[in-house]
Design a protein around this motif. Structure first.
Motif, PDB file in Angstrom:
ATOM      1  N   LEU A 137       0.889  -1.232   0.033  1.00  0.00           N
ATOM      2  CA  LEU A 137       0.067  -0.006  -0.061  1.00  0.00           C
ATOM      3  C   LEU A 137       0.803   1.221   0.082  1.00  0.00           C
ATOM      4  O   LEU A 137       1.831   1.242   0.668  1.00  0.00           O
ATOM      5  CB  LEU A 137      -0.871   0.081   1.330  1.00  0.00           C
ATOM      6  N   PHE A 138       0.619   2.202  -1.013  1.00  0.00           N
ATOM      7  CA  PHE A 138       1.077   3.554  -0.973  1.00  0.00           C
ATOM      8  C   PHE A 138       0.155   4.525  -0.733  1.00  0.00           C
ATOM      9  O   PHE A 138      -0.570   4.927  -1.663  1.00  0.00           O
ATOM     10  CB  PHE A 138       1.837   3.539  -2.410  1.00  0.00           C
ATOM     11  N   PRO A 139       0.051   4.928   0.572  1.00  0.00           N
ATOM     12  CA  PRO A 139      -0.954   6.178   0.730  1.00  0.00           C
ATOM     13  C   PRO A 139      -0.373   7.503   0.121  1.00  0.00           C
ATOM     14  O   PRO A 139       0.707   7.738   0.288  1.00  0.00           O
ATOM     15  CB  PRO A 139      -0.944   6.302   2.268  1.00  0.00           C
ATOM     16  N   LEU A 140      -1.188   8.101  -0.282  1.00  0.00           N
ATOM     17  CA  LEU A 140      -0.964   9.520  -1.030  1.00  0.00           C
ATOM     18  C   LEU A 140      -2.173  10.705  -0.755  1.00  0.00           C
ATOM     19  O   LEU A 140      -3.314  10.240  -0.653  1.00  0.00           O
ATOM     20  CB  LEU A 140      -0.718   9.105  -2.760  1.00  0.00           C
ATOM     21  N   PRO A 195       8.372  -3.450   5.420  1.00  0.00           N
ATOM     22  CA  PRO A 195       8.691  -2.157   5.979  1.00  0.00           C
ATOM     23  C   PRO A 195       7.635  -1.140   5.666  1.00  0.00           C
ATOM     24  O   PRO A 195       7.570  -0.197   6.065  1.00  0.00           O
ATOM     25  CB  PRO A 195       9.746  -2.090   5.314  1.00  0.00           C
ATOM     26  N   TYR A 196       6.808  -1.563   4.583  1.00  0.00           N
ATOM     27  CA  TYR A 196       5.679  -0.662   4.180  1.00  0.00           C
ATOM     28  C   TYR A 196       4.577  -1.329   4.453  1.00  0.00           C
ATOM     29  O   TYR A 196       4.273  -2.615   4.764  1.00  0.00           O
ATOM     30  CB  TYR A 196       5.768  -0.481   2.605  1.00  0.00           C
ATOM     31  N   LEU A 197       3.373  -0.538   4.283  1.00  0.00           N
ATOM     32  CA  LEU A 197       1.904  -1.057   4.565  1.00  0.00           C
ATOM     33  C   LEU A 197       1.526  -2.108   3.661  1.00  0.00           C
ATOM     34  O   LEU A 197       1.972  -2.230   2.523  1.00  0.00           O
ATOM     35  CB  LEU A 197       0.930   0.021   4.816  1.00  0.00           C
ATOM     36  N   VAL A 198       1.013  -3.460   4.118  1.00  0.00           N
ATOM     37  CA  VAL A 198       0.489  -4.260   3.281  1.00  0.00           C
ATOM     38  C   VAL A 198      -1.210  -4.500   3.626  1.00  0.00           C
ATOM     39  O   VAL A 198      -1.353  -4.479   4.793  1.00  0.00           O
ATOM     40  CB  VAL A 198       1.066  -5.661   3.385  1.00  0.00           C
ATOM     41  N   ALA A 199      -1.937  -4.400   2.445  1.00  0.00           N
ATOM     42  CA  ALA A 199      -3.325  -4.405   2.605  1.00  0.00           C
ATOM     43  C   ALA A 199      -4.149  -5.597   2.128  1.00  0.00           C
ATOM     44  O   ALA A 199      -3.797  -6.103   1.138  1.00  0.00           O
ATOM     45  CB  ALA A 199      -4.029  -3.093   2.079  1.00  0.00           C
ATOM     46  N   SER A 200      -5.126  -5.923   2.896  1.00  0.00           N
ATOM     47  CA  SER A 200      -6.073  -7.177   2.407  1.00  0.00           C
ATOM     48  C   SER A 200      -7.029  -6.336   1.561  1.00  0.00           C
ATOM     49  O   SER A 200      -7.760  -5.386   2.292  1.00  0.00           O
ATOM     50  CB  SER A 200      -6.466  -7.911   3.618  1.00  0.00           C
ATOM     51  N   VAL A 201      -7.428  -6.589   0.385  1.00  0.00           N
ATOM     52  CA  VAL A 201      -8.178  -5.916  -0.373  1.00  0.00           C
ATOM     53  C   VAL A 201      -9.479  -6.745  -0.922  1.00  0.00           C
ATOM     54  O   VAL A 201      -8.992  -8.012  -1.419  1.00  0.00           O
ATOM     55  CB  VAL A 201      -7.486  -4.983  -1.404  1.00  0.00           C
ATOM     56  N   GLN A 202     -10.269  -6.133  -1.453  1.00  0.00           N
ATOM     57  CA  GLN A 202     -11.440  -6.862  -2.184  1.00  0.00           C
ATOM     58  C   GLN A 202     -11.439  -6.099  -3.464  1.00  0.00           C
ATOM     59  O   GLN A 202     -11.913  -4.700  -3.456  1.00  0.00           O
ATOM     60  CB  GLN A 202     -12.632  -6.772  -1.438  1.00  0.00           C
ATOM     61  N   TRP A 203     -11.653  -6.680  -4.775  1.00  0.00           N
ATOM     62  CA  TRP A 203     -11.827  -5.986  -5.887  1.00  0.00           C
ATOM     63  C   TRP A 203     -13.098  -5.325  -6.186  1.00  0.00           C
ATOM     64  O   TRP A 203     -14.032  -5.931  -5.450  1.00  0.00           O
ATOM     65  CB  TRP A 203     -11.426  -6.817  -7.231  1.00  0.00           C
TER      66      TRP A 203
END
Length: 225
Positions: free
Chosen positions: A7-10, A106-114
């Protein structure tokens, strides 16, 4: 169906099909870039979610992330002499954020649903070409009000489901407008939405006799990357 994504929050909203250049300097996102390039992260794909408030998301502030985001596909990565990267990415699939893991990488990892589009009844499908025509007309009015002489409107081969994204991507719209477009799962409602927004913005530009300028031309705002 669920999957996991880095995940890359912006502080911006990425729309499907839109280009997103990134300048990466923070160590955890340098590592993400390395993982993308080396194939540790499959398909050179990560998730972009917008930050609702502020510019940073710390361990205690994950709730500041929007619920719906868009994948970014890495197209090119250029490493700079000091270890930073300049990236070229493109928006892909929408997803809904289910859970965020702050520990495994080191970075955020997300569980996502399409998040696919919802099926439209035949009577709605029948009016999509008319909605597309009116949305393109609103886009033309916006470009005229903004004195846009560079770039081109979306071509005639742009799919009806993608047209609202393409029109919005050619304009300077608010975070709220872009996020609502991203979250809308009805192509018909998206076209109506972008038509309304572009008419509104063109009216504002006409009234103010002002031309919208990207934030990058007004100085540098603080950003995590």
């Amino acid at each position: 169906m669920t999957t996991t994504l880095p995940l890359f929050p912006l502080g911006t909203v990425l729309l499907p099909g839109a280009s997103l250049p990134l300048h990466v300097f923070e160590p955890r996102y340098r590592q993400l870039t390395v993982d993308l390039v080396t194939g540790t992260v499959p398909e050179r794909t990560f998730g972009v979610v917008s930050i609702k408030q502020g510019w940073e998301v710390g361990a205690e502030n994950v709730e500041a992330l929007s619920d719906v985001g868009c994948t970014a596909v890495l197209q090119e990565a250029r490493r700079l002499p000091d270890g930073r990267f300049d990236l070229t990415t493109k928006g892909g699939r929408r997803f809904r954020l289910l859970d965020v893991d702050e520990e495994s990488a080191p970075y955020l990892v997300a569980s996502v649903q399409w998040l696919p589009d919802t099926a439209a009844p035949p009577e709605v499908e029948a009016v999509l070409p008319l909605l597309a025509e009116s949305a393109r007309a609103a886009h033309g009015r916006y470009r005229q009000a903004a004195y846009r002489s560079v770039g081109r409107p979306p071509g005639p081969d742009t799919g009806l489901a993608d047209l609202a994204y393409a029109l919005a991507g050619d304009c300077l719209l608010t975070w709220e407008d872009r996020q609502r477009l991203l979250e809308e799962t009805s192509p018909a409602r998206r076209l109506r939405m972008v038509r309304k927004v572009l008419h509104r913005e063109a009216g504002i530009l006409d009234a103010l006799s002002a031309v919208p300028a990207p934030l990058s031309e007004l100085g540098h705002l603080p950003h995590r990357n």
